[in-house]
Scaffold this active site. Sequence first.
Site, PDB file in Angstrom:
ATOM      1  N   GLN A 130       0.850  -1.191   0.000  1.00  0.00           N
ATOM      2  CA  GLN A 130       0.000   0.000   0.000  1.00  0.00           C
ATOM      3  C   GLN A 130       0.887   1.244   0.000  1.00  0.00           C
ATOM      4  O   GLN A 130       1.461   1.587   1.031  1.00  0.00           O
ATOM      5  CB  GLN A 130      -0.867  -0.053   1.262  1.00  0.00           C
ATOM      6  CG  GLN A 130      -1.744   1.129   1.500  1.00  0.00           C
ATOM      7  CD  GLN A 130      -2.444   1.022   2.852  1.00  0.00           C
ATOM      8  OE1 GLN A 130      -2.119   0.139   3.661  1.00  0.00           O
ATOM      9  NE2 GLN A 130      -3.366   1.894   3.126  1.00  0.00           N
ATOM     10  N   GLY A 131       1.015   1.904  -1.142  1.00  0.00           N
ATOM     11  CA  GLY A 131       1.902   3.070  -1.257  1.00  0.00           C
ATOM     12  C   GLY A 131       1.170   4.371  -1.009  1.00  0.00           C
ATOM     13  O   GLY A 131       0.885   5.120  -1.958  1.00  0.00           O
ATOM     14  N   SER A 133       1.577   6.500   2.484  1.00  0.00           N
ATOM     15  CA  SER A 133       2.298   7.466   3.335  1.00  0.00           C
ATOM     16  C   SER A 133       3.604   7.936   2.708  1.00  0.00           C
ATOM     17  O   SER A 133       4.285   7.184   2.007  1.00  0.00           O
ATOM     18  CB  SER A 133       2.626   6.830   4.687  1.00  0.00           C
ATOM     19  OG  SER A 133       1.468   6.341   5.293  1.00  0.00           O
ATOM     20  N   SER A 165       4.403  -1.418   4.274  1.00  0.00           N
ATOM     21  CA  SER A 165       4.491  -2.795   4.799  1.00  0.00           C
ATOM     22  C   SER A 165       4.469  -3.806   3.658  1.00  0.00           C
ATOM     23  O   SER A 165       3.964  -3.516   2.573  1.00  0.00           O
ATOM     24  CB  SER A 165       3.292  -3.114   5.693  1.00  0.00           C
ATOM     25  OG  SER A 165       3.150  -2.160   6.698  1.00  0.00           O
ATOM     26  N   GLU A 248     -10.447  -0.592   5.186  1.00  0.00           N
ATOM     27  CA  GLU A 248      -9.217  -0.991   5.879  1.00  0.00           C
ATOM     28  C   GLU A 248      -9.393  -0.908   7.392  1.00  0.00           C
ATOM     29  O   GLU A 248      -8.890  -1.747   8.132  1.00  0.00           O
ATOM     30  CB  GLU A 248      -8.050  -0.090   5.439  1.00  0.00           C
ATOM     31  CG  GLU A 248      -6.705  -0.590   5.941  1.00  0.00           C
ATOM     32  CD  GLU A 248      -5.594   0.445   5.875  1.00  0.00           C
ATOM     33  OE1 GLU A 248      -5.877   1.641   5.645  1.00  0.00           O
ATOM     34  OE2 GLU A 248      -4.437   0.060   6.084  1.00  0.00           O
ATOM     35  N   SER A 364      -3.591   7.294  12.693  1.00  0.00           N
ATOM     36  CA  SER A 364      -3.218   7.299  14.114  1.00  0.00           C
ATOM     37  C   SER A 364      -4.436   7.485  15.033  1.00  0.00           C
ATOM     38  O   SER A 364      -5.483   7.992  14.636  1.00  0.00           O
ATOM     39  CB  SER A 364      -2.160   8.370  14.387  1.00  0.00           C
ATOM     40  OG  SER A 364      -2.772   9.617  14.431  1.00  0.00           O
ATOM     41  N   GLU A 366      -4.898   9.461  17.586  1.00  0.00           N
ATOM     42  CA  GLU A 366      -5.315  10.842  17.862  1.00  0.00           C
ATOM     43  C   GLU A 366      -6.182  11.386  16.730  1.00  0.00           C
ATOM     44  O   GLU A 366      -7.133  12.139  16.963  1.00  0.00           O
ATOM     45  CB  GLU A 366      -4.087  11.756  18.061  1.00  0.00           C
ATOM     46  CG  GLU A 366      -3.270  11.461  19.319  1.00  0.00           C
ATOM     47  CD  GLU A 366      -2.415  10.198  19.192  1.00  0.00           C
ATOM     48  OE1 GLU A 366      -2.191   9.729  18.056  1.00  0.00           O
ATOM     49  OE2 GLU A 366      -1.989   9.672  20.237  1.00  0.00           O
TER      50      GLU A 366
END
Length: 382
Positions: A130-131, A133, A165, A248, A364, A366
Site C-alpha cells: 500500500q503506497g 504514506s 508494509s 481498511e 493514528s 489521535e
Amino acid sequence: VEFGWSDEEAQFRAGLAEFVHAEVPAEWLEHPQPRLLTNAADKAQAREFAGKLRDRGWLVPHWPSEHGGRDLPTWQFVILGEQMWSVGEPRGSQYMSVNWIGPTIMQWGTEEQKRLHLGLIADGNSFWCQGFSEPDAGSDLGNLRTAARRDGDEYVVNGQKIWTSHTPAADWCFLLARTDPQSKGTTGISILLIPMDTPGIDVRPIPNVAEAAAFAEVFFTDVRVPVSARLGPENGGWEAIRGALQNERVGAPRWERASLLLDHVAAQAKAQGRLGDPAISRLLGEAKASCEAARLLAYAVIDERAKAQPASPQAYVARAAMVRAERLVAEALMQVQGVDGLVDGELTAENYFSSLTAGVAGGSYEIQLNLIARLVLGLPRS
Ligand SMILES: Cc1cc2nc3c(=O)[nH]c(=O)nc-3n(C[C@H](O)[C@H](O)[C@H](O)COP(=O)(O)OP(=O)(O)OC[C@H]3O[C@@H](n4cnc5c(N)ncnc54)[C@H](O)[C@@H]3O)c2cc1C
C-alpha cells in the site's frame, strides 16, 4: 444488529478452525503474532495456504461469483478473518487484497483491470503493498507529493513512499500519486496499480523494534507506467481512496487475537495464583471489556457494509476502541509476565511492540479521536 451466529455460520467457523489447526505450523497456534512476509519462503508458504483456501472456496467467499467469489454474506468474510488472525494471519498480505484492494478495483476498475487483478487475487496469487504514506504525508495524506507526470500513453512517476508494509513480498503496489502538479490537498491525486518489478523502483527496508523487514521506504525514479494502470478518474482518485480506507479500518479482526492473548494471560495469572490480586483482576477485566467493546463496535460497522449502507463515522469509533483494547491487553501481558516476557521473541515483547504501532498504522489514534469529536459528537474544529 443481531450479534448471534446462525447454524450455518457456526458450522463455517468450526470447519475453518479444524482446517487451520491442520494446516498451520504448530508454533503459530501457540504464538499467534501476525507474520509479515519477509522472504521468498514465507511468501511461498502464504501462497500455498491461500491456494488451499481457494480450493475450498474460502479465499473470497464474500465476492460476487462473476469475480471468483461465492456470493456469500460479508459475515463469512468476518468469520474467516477472525480464524486467520487467531493463528497469526497465514494469508500474509493477501488479507488486504481480499478486504479492500479487490473491492476497490471491483468498484472503480476497467474491465481489463478487473479481469487481471480480481482473477489473480481470487486465485491466491497476488501480493500487494500500500503506497500511501510519505515523509510529509501520513495523517495529512492529502499532502502527498509523489508525482505522476503524463507523457503520452504513460505516466512517469517520481517520489518517495515510507512505512510501506509487506514490500519484500509484494508483486504490486497500490500507489497514490499527484497527477495534477498544480493541485493541493485531496484533489489532483490518482491511483496507479504498479508491478513492483518495474524499473526505477527501489525498496529500502527500515530497521525498527518490531521486525527487521516489517516495512520499507520505496523510491520511484522515472518509473514508467501505462495510463491503463490508472484506477478510477485522473486527478479524482480521492473518493476511491476514502472508500478503501473505510474498509481498511475494520478489515483486520485484531479483536480476535487480542481476546485470545487475554485468555492466555488470564490462564497464566490463575496458574500463578494472582487472580485475587485486585490490580491484576482489574486490569484483566478492563482489557476483556475493551476487547468485547472493540469487537461489537467493529461488527456494527461491518453490519452497515453487509446491508450496503453508506459508511458512517462509527468506523473511527471502532478503530479507536481497537487501539485501546490492544494497548490494555499488552499492558496485562506485561504485568502478568513481568521481566520474563521482555526476552526477544517472547509473545509479550512482540505483542507490546505491535500494540505501540497499532495506534499509528492505518491512521493514528489521535486522528481517529479528532474525527470522532467532529463527526460523531459534533464538536467544533479546534
Ligand atoms: C506498523 C505500521 C505499518 C504501516 N504500513 C503502512 C503501509 O503499508 N502503507 C502506508 O502507506 N503507510 C503505512 N504506515 C504509515 C501510517 O499510515 C502512518 O504512520 C500514519 O498515517 C501516521 O502518519 P505519520 O507517521 O506521518 O505521523 P504524523 O501524521 O506525523 O503524526 C505523528 C503524531 O502526531 C499526531 N497528529 C498528527 N496530526 C494531528 C492532529 N491534527 N491532531 C492531533 N494529533 C495529530 C498523530 O496522531 C501522531 O501521534 C504504517 C505505519 C505503521 C506504524
